[in-house]
Design a protein around this motif. Structure first.
Motif, mmCIF file in Angstrom:
data_model
loop_
_atom_site.group_PDB
_atom_site.id
_atom_site.type_symbol
_atom_site.label_atom_id
_atom_site.label_comp_id
_atom_site.label_asym_id
_atom_site.label_seq_id
_atom_site.Cartn_x
_atom_site.Cartn_y
_atom_site.Cartn_z
ATOM 1 N N GLN A 185 17.971 4.785 9.748
ATOM 2 C CA GLN A 185 19.149 5.117 8.937
ATOM 3 C C GLN A 185 19.114 6.619 8.612
ATOM 4 O OE1 GLN A 185 17.082 2.307 7.851
ATOM 5 N NE2 GLN A 185 18.363 1.174 9.292
ATOM 6 N N PRO A 186 19.865 7.428 9.338
ATOM 7 C CA PRO A 186 19.731 8.891 9.214
ATOM 8 C C PRO A 186 19.969 9.452 7.825
ATOM 9 C CG PRO A 186 21.059 8.304 11.132
ATOM 10 C CD PRO A 186 20.851 7.041 10.363
ATOM 11 N N HIS A 187 20.816 8.804 7.031
ATOM 12 C CA HIS A 187 21.165 9.372 5.723
ATOM 13 C C HIS A 187 20.609 8.546 4.563
ATOM 14 C CE1 HIS A 187 23.667 12.303 7.739
ATOM 15 N NE2 HIS A 187 24.234 11.321 8.427
ATOM 16 N N ASP A 188 19.625 7.714 4.837
ATOM 17 C CA ASP A 188 18.952 6.929 3.799
ATOM 18 C C ASP A 188 17.751 7.722 3.298
ATOM 19 O OD1 ASP A 188 17.801 4.975 2.192
ATOM 20 O OD2 ASP A 188 16.923 3.885 3.883
ATOM 21 N N ASP A 189 18.016 8.704 2.440
ATOM 22 C CA ASP A 189 16.959 9.610 2.002
ATOM 23 C C ASP A 189 15.849 8.886 1.242
ATOM 24 O OD1 ASP A 189 18.457 11.617 3.118
ATOM 25 O OD2 ASP A 189 19.315 12.304 1.219
ATOM 26 N N ALA A 190 16.242 7.980 0.345
ATOM 27 C CA ALA A 190 15.230 7.280 -0.449
ATOM 28 C C ALA A 190 14.371 6.378 0.431
ATOM 29 C CB ALA A 190 15.910 6.458 -1.546
ATOM 30 N N GLY A 191 14.998 5.665 1.339
ATOM 31 C CA GLY A 191 14.245 4.795 2.237
ATOM 32 C C GLY A 191 13.319 5.574 3.144
ATOM 33 N N LEU A 192 13.802 6.713 3.634
ATOM 34 C CA LEU A 192 12.975 7.556 4.494
ATOM 35 C C LEU A 192 11.760 8.066 3.733
ATOM 36 C CD1 LEU A 192 12.406 9.244 7.057
ATOM 37 C CD2 LEU A 192 13.916 11.009 6.095
ATOM 38 N N GLU A 193 11.976 8.534 2.516
ATOM 39 C CA GLU A 193 10.847 9.075 1.742
ATOM 40 C C GLU A 193 9.804 7.995 1.467
ATOM 41 O OE1 GLU A 193 9.728 11.792 -2.110
ATOM 42 O OE2 GLU A 193 11.742 11.816 -1.258
ATOM 43 N N GLU A 194 10.265 6.814 1.092
ATOM 44 C CA GLU A 194 9.332 5.713 0.835
ATOM 45 C C GLU A 194 8.544 5.366 2.089
ATOM 46 O OE1 GLU A 194 9.408 1.072 -0.797
ATOM 47 O OE2 GLU A 194 11.256 2.255 -0.693
ATOM 48 N N GLU A 195 9.227 5.340 3.232
ATOM 49 C CA GLU A 195 8.554 5.020 4.494
ATOM 50 C C GLU A 195 7.539 6.094 4.871
ATOM 51 O OE1 GLU A 195 10.779 2.844 7.765
ATOM 52 O OE2 GLU A 195 10.542 4.825 8.680
ATOM 53 N N CYS A 196 7.895 7.355 4.613
ATOM 54 C CA CYS A 196 6.965 8.458 4.910
ATOM 55 C C CYS A 196 5.699 8.352 4.071
ATOM 56 C CB CYS A 196 7.644 9.806 4.654
ATOM 57 S SG CYS A 196 8.878 10.284 5.874
ATOM 58 N N TRP A 197 5.858 8.087 2.770
ATOM 59 C CA TRP A 197 4.678 7.980 1.910
ATOM 60 C C TRP A 197 3.798 6.819 2.337
ATOM 61 C CZ3 TRP A 197 2.864 11.780 -0.623
ATOM 62 C CH2 TRP A 197 3.697 12.715 -1.248
ATOM 63 N N PHE A 198 4.422 5.706 2.713
ATOM 64 C CA PHE A 198 3.645 4.560 3.182
ATOM 65 C C PHE A 198 2.874 4.928 4.449
ATOM 66 C CE2 PHE A 198 3.585 0.424 5.596
ATOM 67 C CZ PHE A 198 2.565 -0.148 4.859
ATOM 68 N N ALA A 199 3.558 5.563 5.406
ATOM 69 C CA ALA A 199 2.894 5.953 6.645
ATOM 70 C C ALA A 199 1.772 6.939 6.395
ATOM 71 C CB ALA A 199 3.918 6.556 7.614
ATOM 72 N N ARG A 200 1.999 7.882 5.496
ATOM 73 C CA ARG A 200 0.949 8.852 5.189
ATOM 74 C C ARG A 200 -0.271 8.155 4.591
ATOM 75 N NH1 ARG A 200 0.986 14.075 1.068
ATOM 76 N NH2 ARG A 200 -1.106 14.745 1.628
ATOM 77 N N SER A 201 -0.028 7.147 3.739
ATOM 78 C CA SER A 201 -1.152 6.428 3.135
ATOM 79 C C SER A 201 -1.976 5.682 4.179
ATOM 80 C CB SER A 201 -0.642 5.442 2.083
ATOM 81 O OG SER A 201 -0.070 4.280 2.670
ATOM 82 N N LEU A 202 -1.351 5.340 5.313
ATOM 83 C CA LEU A 202 -2.048 4.634 6.388
ATOM 84 C C LEU A 202 -2.800 5.580 7.323
ATOM 85 C CD1 LEU A 202 0.658 2.007 7.427
ATOM 86 C CD2 LEU A 202 -1.384 1.616 6.035
ATOM 87 N N GLY A 203 -2.550 6.883 7.205
ATOM 88 C CA GLY A 203 -3.266 7.840 8.034
ATOM 89 C C GLY A 203 -2.403 8.616 9.004
ATOM 90 N N PHE A 204 -1.098 8.392 9.003
ATOM 91 C CA PHE A 204 -0.199 9.198 9.841
ATOM 92 C C PHE A 204 -0.070 10.597 9.241
ATOM 93 C CE2 PHE A 204 0.926 4.912 10.985
ATOM 94 C CZ PHE A 204 1.262 4.982 12.325
ATOM 95 N N ARG A 205 0.218 11.565 10.102
ATOM 96 C CA ARG A 205 0.422 12.925 9.628
ATOM 97 C C ARG A 205 1.673 13.548 10.239
ATOM 98 N NH1 ARG A 205 -2.035 11.394 6.195
ATOM 99 N NH2 ARG A 205 -3.794 12.285 5.065
ATOM 100 N N GLY A 206 2.669 12.717 10.526
ATOM 101 C CA GLY A 206 3.938 13.204 11.036
ATOM 102 C C GLY A 206 4.832 12.028 11.359
ATOM 103 N N LYS A 207 6.089 12.344 11.694
ATOM 104 C CA LYS A 207 7.052 11.273 11.932
ATOM 105 C C LYS A 207 8.135 11.748 12.892
ATOM 106 C CE LYS A 207 9.636 7.807 9.223
ATOM 107 N NZ LYS A 207 8.827 6.653 9.687
ATOM 108 N N ALA A 208 8.620 10.824 13.708
ATOM 109 C CA ALA A 208 9.754 11.108 14.573
ATOM 110 C C ALA A 208 11.043 11.072 13.767
ATOM 111 C CB ALA A 208 9.808 10.096 15.711
ATOM 112 N N CYS A 209 11.967 11.959 14.089
ATOM 113 C CA CYS A 209 13.265 12.035 13.416
ATOM 114 C C CYS A 209 14.375 11.892 14.454
ATOM 115 C CB CYS A 209 13.438 13.371 12.697
ATOM 116 S SG CYS A 209 12.138 13.783 11.519
#
Length: 280
Positions: A185-209
């Motif tokens: 969802q390109p304009h779902d800022d809140a959902g994107l941020e939550e997903e990024c924090w979750f991924a970072r907590s798992l050990g990711f250090r970047g994301k595809a956009c």
């Protein structure tokens, strides 16, 4: 300019859409990925290669340039490789990556982001990550989810195993931490941020956009915050003071600090230094 080893955001843009391609080149993404694969229908593949060559040849972007090829074994593979050899690229993105697909690449060329998006690819991800050309893994959850018959969940738990697997396999192979899946969802800022924090907590250090609007959030979340940097400096300083007095562990703010904690703090400082050096 970011290198692949320090990149946080990979902005994908269709190779056959000149407007989107030019717009992407002006985005603040660490890497721009010109997509010749999923975003381009079969009848448009030749045009996408021609347009990519034309636009990229005259471009002077602030971001690393990458090209996503069509999958090895397809009718488009050889022509995609020919184009890749003519461009000044910082990376190649290989879809449906397996050890054999990576082995089909020429011995020389830019480093590879291997997209893990099939069941076989996930089973062999550590071997793929250990290939000399591969510098990063990227989880492709849409194709993988379809093959595994997963049902998407708001919390993303259906791909938790796959996410954890590519993090472990990247570390075991000695390459950088992987890039997380696309937020659809390109304009779902809140959902994107939550997903990024979750991924970072798992050990990711970047994301595809998939849209320039996602880049700022991705870059911010996958960068150490000012508070994290301050804390990391205090941890290192406390430990170094302790070792001068013969202690292998010290207490800081009620927490025991040993070498493993210090190594993590030094990683945070190194990430922050790379971002500063890249102008971010």
């Amino acid at each position: 300019m970011a290198t692949l080893s320090s990149a946080r955001s990979l902005l994908f843009t269709p190779g056959n859409d000149e407007r989107k391609l030019v717009r992407a080149l002006d985005a603040p993404a660490d890497a721009i990925v010109v997509d010749l694969e999923d975003a381009v229908p079969p009848a448009e593949k030749a045009r996408a290669r021609s347009l990519a060559a034309e636009v990229l040849a005259g471009a002077e972007p602030a971001s690393l340039l990458a090209l996503r090829l069509n999958a090895a074994g397809t009718a488009f593979w050889e022509e995609d490789l020919r184009l890749a050899g003519e461009l000044d690229l910082g990376a190649l993105v290989v879809p449906k990556a397996t050890p054999s697909a990576v082995a089909d690449l020429p011995a020389d060329g830019p480093p590879v982001v291997a997209v893990i998006e099939t069941a076989q690819g996930l089973k062999q991800a550590c071997e793929t990550a250990s290939s000399p050309r591969v510098e990063a893994l990227l989880l492709g959850a849409v194709d993988l989810g379809m093959e595994l018959r997963l049902t998407p969940r708001p919390d993303g738990q259906e791909v938790l195993y796959a996410r954890s697997q590519v993090v472990v396999d990247s570390a075991a192979a000695g390459i950088r931490a992987p890039f997380d899946l696309v937020h659809l969802q390109p304009h779902d800022d809140a959902g994107l941020e939550e997903e990024c924090w979750f991924a970072r907590s798992l050990g990711f250090r970047g994301k595809a956009c998939i849209h320039p609007a996602q880049v700022d959030t991705v870059n911010r979340v996958f960068s150490p915050s000012a508070d994290e940097v301050t804390r990391a400096r205090r941890v290192v300083e406390a430990y170094e003071t302790g070792t001068q007095h013969g202690r292998g562990a010290v207490a800081l703010d009620g927490e025991m600090v040993d070498l493993a904690v210090v190594d993590r703090a030094r990683q945070v400082l190194a990430e922050a230094e790379r971002n500063t050096r890249n102008g971010n």
